[in-house]
Design a protein around this motif. Structure first.
Motif, PDB file in Angstrom:
ATOM      1  N   TYR A 102      -4.598   4.083   2.287  1.00  0.00           N
ATOM      2  CA  TYR A 102      -4.296   3.804   3.361  1.00  0.00           C
ATOM      3  C   TYR A 102      -5.319   2.764   4.239  1.00  0.00           C
ATOM      4  N   HIS A 149      -4.623  -0.544   2.688  1.00  0.00           N
ATOM      5  CA  HIS A 149      -3.244  -1.075   3.275  1.00  0.00           C
ATOM      6  C   HIS A 149      -3.535  -1.483   4.576  1.00  0.00           C
ATOM      7  N   SER A 150      -4.209  -0.877   5.441  1.00  0.00           N
ATOM      8  CA  SER A 150      -4.274  -1.240   7.011  1.00  0.00           C
ATOM      9  C   SER A 150      -5.436  -2.509   6.942  1.00  0.00           C
ATOM     10  N   LEU A 199      -2.901  -5.383   6.337  1.00  0.00           N
ATOM     11  CA  LEU A 199      -2.048  -5.401   7.320  1.00  0.00           C
ATOM     12  C   LEU A 199      -2.391  -5.867   8.681  1.00  0.00           C
ATOM     13  N   SER A 229       9.120   0.842   6.043  1.00  0.00           N
ATOM     14  CA  SER A 229       8.340   1.735   5.783  1.00  0.00           C
ATOM     15  C   SER A 229       9.238   3.024   5.683  1.00  0.00           C
ATOM     16  N   MET A 271       4.306  -3.180   4.586  1.00  0.00           N
ATOM     17  CA  MET A 271       4.818  -1.823   5.067  1.00  0.00           C
ATOM     18  C   MET A 271       5.436  -0.876   4.319  1.00  0.00           C
ATOM     19  N   SER A 327       3.521   2.494   3.740  1.00  0.00           N
ATOM     20  CA  SER A 327       3.030   3.199   5.222  1.00  0.00           C
ATOM     21  C   SER A 327       3.367   4.387   5.145  1.00  0.00           C
ATOM     22  N   THR A 356       0.871   8.092   4.548  1.00  0.00           N
ATOM     23  CA  THR A 356       0.664   9.161   5.343  1.00  0.00           C
ATOM     24  C   THR A 356       1.494  10.365   5.043  1.00  0.00           C
ATOM     25  N   GLY A 406      -8.199   4.484   8.427  1.00  0.00           N
ATOM     26  CA  GLY A 406      -7.034   3.386   8.320  1.00  0.00           C
ATOM     27  C   GLY A 406      -7.475   2.260   9.353  1.00  0.00           C
TER      28      GLY A 406
END
Length: 406
Positions: A223, A226-227, A230, A271, A324, A327, A331, A354
């Motif tokens: 995560y 990923h963030s 993003l 997502s 996404m 995402s 979580t 994140g």
């Protein structure tokens, strides 16, 4: 539908208002860079300062929701967001003042996003919570998408100061909705005195337990990267479209800011559908597929700079979808794998890491743009995109070697 009753529609509208200033800087980045003579690294740091403010305040804001009505924290957060946006619109005139105002704006989001979720959960019955929360989290993408579109419209009507001044109406409307339409909770015994317990705000011992769990730590690390990708992409996408148009001389069928907003909307179904696919083929396997595909799309998008507009648009949509697509899976994977006794601490660390990745991403992107040459050079953009997508690739390699993927 029960989703249309009670406080949920109000909080969905409030969240859109709270997020209306989210993309204001991404939309005005190129303008401010030229006016203030900023380097790409400095431009990226201003974007990152938003997440600095978020990360600094979010542990306190979430911890205090257990000691007082989250409605009060939300009102404070809306006031911070209004102050940050008006500060950018009226006071900011250089790198340092912009960083301060953006940090205040980010702190405002920290005191509205999760406390807004707490407002909902405190006022719902147990059986209804999941459905309402899924709508609330999905509206993050709606709010950020509208932020690009509205920011672009305002920028086209006047100078960049007006973007921040007008978009401050967003959190103002949120404040008014929550103040006048969401009733305070009087039937709950809140603490008479606010107690700041550092072990509750920063539960380091519990975080260590979370990280010792192989599955949970994998989802949190994933995560984070990923963030990073993003928020770096969201911060620089408008600038990419503007410069690509200048290089090719070919205009897109929509303004760059509107395009960025429309593309951002693709992330919402991506997502949700991504999580459904992950349940069929396995969460870890799906995450690895998505991260590799996202990296390919990111580099391909950078390579397309200056080419036909339809190709750039197709690759930008593909990149947005695959950024996404994992995402919700990341979580959900954490929530289902974390020890129930420390799940709250796990979710807190997940959010903190994140947005910590979000803090690093825009600055890394700008730094590599400076390091690799001219901003108008396609090679520099390829290097910059590679610098944010490489982390997902390294994550996949590392986790596969560690046996995380079954």
């Amino acid at each position: 539908m029960s989703i249309l009753k009670g406080n949920t529609p109000l909080m969905l509208l409030a969240q859109i208002g709270a997020l209306l200033g989210f993309a204001a800087y991404a939309v005005t980045l190129t303008t401010l860079q030229n006016e203030w003579g900023l380097s790409n690294f400095e431009s990226g740091l201003i974007a990152s300062s938003f997440f600095v403010g978020y990360v600094l305040l979010v542990p306190f804001a979430t911890a205090l929701t257990d000691q007082m009505d989250a409605r009060r924290i939300y009102l404070f957060g809306s006031t911070l967001a209004i102050s940050g946006l008006l500060g950018m619109g009226f006071l900011a005139n250089d790198f340092y003042s912009a960083c301060l105002c953006m940090a205040i704006n980010g702190a405002g989001l920290a005191a509205t996003y999760m406390p807004g979720l707490k407002i909902l959960s405190d006022r719902l019955t147990q059986g209804e919570i999941t459905r309402h929360i899924s709508f609330y989290t999905a509206f993050f993408g709606v709010g950020t998408g509208l932020s690009y579109v509205v920011s672009g419209w305002v920028l086209n009507l006047g100078d960049w100061h007006h973007v921040y001044r007008w978009l401050a109406l967003g959190p103002t409307i949120s404040l008014l909705i929550v103040y006048f339409c969401v009733r305070p909770m009087h039937d709950v015994h809140w603490h008479d005195r606010i107690v700041i317990n550092w072990r509750d705000i920063f539960p380091v011992a519990k975080w260590q337990q979370v990280l010792q769990d192989r599955n949970a730590s994998g989802f949190i690390l994933g995560y984070t990267f990923h963030s990073l990708e993003l928020f770096a992409s969201r911060s620089w996408l408008v600038a990419f479209f503007i410069l690509s148009t200048q290089l090719s001389g070919e205009q897109f069928f929509l303004a760059a800011t509107t395009l960025a907003g429309v593309i951002n909307f693709f992330g919402v179904p991506a997502s949700i559908l991504g999580n459904e696919l992950a349940l069929k083929i396995g969460r870890q396997k799906w995450i690895c597929i998505v991260m590799i595909t996202s990296a390919i799309f990111g580099v391909a998008l950078a390579y397309s700079m200056g080419h036909a507009s339809w190709l750039i648009l197709a690759l930008a949509i593909g990149h947005a979808i695959f950024i996404m697509a994992d995402s919700a899976t990341l979580t959900a994977g954490l929530v289902t794998s974390a020890d129930p006794k420390i799940k709250g601490a796990a979710m807190g660390l997940h959010s903190l890491m994140g947005f910590g990745g979000g803090l690093l991403g825009p600055a890394i992107f700008g730094f590599v743009l400076d390091l690799s040459g001219s901003q108008t050079d396609r090679i520099s953009w390829i290097c910059a995109y590679a610098s944010i997508v490489i982390w997902g690739v390294l994550f996949v390699i590392y986790e596969r070697r560690k046996g995380w993927v079954h």
